[in-house]
Enzyme design. Structure first.
Site, PDB file in Angstrom:
ATOM      1  N   GLY A  83       0.699  -1.277  -0.022  1.00  0.00           N
ATOM      2  CA  GLY A  83       0.152   0.116  -0.015  1.00  0.00           C
ATOM      3  C   GLY A  83       0.678   1.316   0.141  1.00  0.00           C
ATOM      4  CG  HIS A  88      -1.705   3.782  11.678  1.00  0.00           C
ATOM      5  ND1 HIS A  88      -2.800   3.311  11.418  1.00  0.00           N
ATOM      6  CD2 HIS A  88      -0.674   3.305  11.336  1.00  0.00           C
ATOM      7  CE1 HIS A  88      -2.643   2.364  10.340  1.00  0.00           C
ATOM      8  NE2 HIS A  88      -1.164   2.126  10.390  1.00  0.00           N
ATOM      9  N   GLY A 169      -1.573  -5.217   9.140  1.00  0.00           N
ATOM     10  CA  GLY A 169      -3.091  -5.703   9.192  1.00  0.00           C
ATOM     11  C   GLY A 169      -4.130  -4.703   8.784  1.00  0.00           C
ATOM     12  CB  ILE A 170      -7.539  -3.978   9.531  1.00  0.00           C
ATOM     13  CG1 ILE A 170      -7.865  -4.320  10.844  1.00  0.00           C
ATOM     14  CG2 ILE A 170      -7.413  -5.359   8.582  1.00  0.00           C
ATOM     15  CD1 ILE A 170      -9.411  -4.746  11.116  1.00  0.00           C
ATOM     16  CB  SER A 171      -5.910   1.207  10.655  1.00  0.00           C
ATOM     17  OG  SER A 171      -6.202   1.663   9.300  1.00  0.00           O
ATOM     18  CB  CYS A 187      -5.062   4.234   0.290  1.00  0.00           C
ATOM     19  SG  CYS A 187      -4.856   3.762   1.916  1.00  0.00           S
TER      20      CYS A 187
END
Length: 235
Positions: A83, A88, A169-171, A187
């Site tokens: 990506g 975050h 992983g994911i957010s 992104c």
């Protein structure tokens, strides 16, 4: 890829750990690297690690310099996940997913679809209709008003696989400061925005989001058991 192929044949539970406070990004990466090596060596079990970071930007392997709009706003971390640029920060639930894909079908695309399905199922708990979009990784919601409509991203996905063990992983945006996304092109996508549960009018707590994530994860990937987090957060 059928859901069942993402579950371990032996149904061994995945360790599920939650850090309180804010976890330093570099410390988290180092802990992930160590855990992935141990899983690959057969010395540790699979782990999903939920946490929050202080405000920061991360650059994936496809990140473009021009997509970092405010390089001095928050710390910028280079990372080996797939990506581009991602934010975050507080109010965003990050889940680092360290699964042994040797036991889960060895299909990276199917794994990513499973992550998307996991998030979509968790959001359904709150009555949020979300989905995947062709050519766009992540989870999206459609928003409409009088004379307008748009699609906003509510969750990002960025993974890496080493020796068929996943990490990063994911957010999921629960209640982050959405203005903080303004320092990057999230992104690499300029034509769509970002949103959160609270932005959509869902006043969910982080604990409630975690519970929804746990329930949905077990549907897609199998059972979990509580574990201590690799790193504890700071207030």
């Amino acid at each position: 890829m059928p859901e069942s192929s993402l579950r371990r044949p032996d149904e061994h539970p995945v360790e599920w750990a939650v850090s309180t406070g804010y976890v330093d990004y570099q410390a988290a990466v180092e802990a992930m690297e160590a855990r992935v090596a141990a899983i690959a060596a057969g010395e540790a079990g699979e782990l999903v690690w939920l946490l929050e970071h202080p405000p920061l930007y991360t650059a994936g392997v496809s990140a473009r310099d021009e997509d970092l709009l405010a390089p001095d706003r928050f710390p910028v971390h280079q990372t080996g996940r797939g990506g581009q640029f991602t934010y975050h920060g507080p109010g965003q639930r990050v889940a680092y997913v360290m699964l042994d894909l040797n036991r889960r079908g060895k299909d990276v695309r199917g794994f990513v679809r499973g992550l998307e399905d996991w998030i979509i199922g968790a959001l359904d708990r709150f009555g949020v209709q979300a989905g995947m979009r062709e050519g766009r990784v992540g989870v999206w919601v459609e928003r409409k008003g009088a004379g307008w409509s748009r699609e906003d991203k509510i969750a990002a996905i960025g993974v890496k696989v080493r020796r068929w063990v996943s990490f990063h992983g994911i957010s999921l945006n629960v209640e982050p400061d959405l203005d903080h996304f303004g320092g990057i092109v999230p992104c690499g996508i300029t034509e769509h925005g970002v949103t959160s549960l609270v932005d959509l009018g869902v006043l969910a707590t982080m604990d409630e989001a975690d519970d929804a994530l746990k329930t949905s994860f077990q549907r897609v990937f199998g059972s979990v058991q509580p574990a201590e987090p690799p790193v504890r957060g700071a207030p």
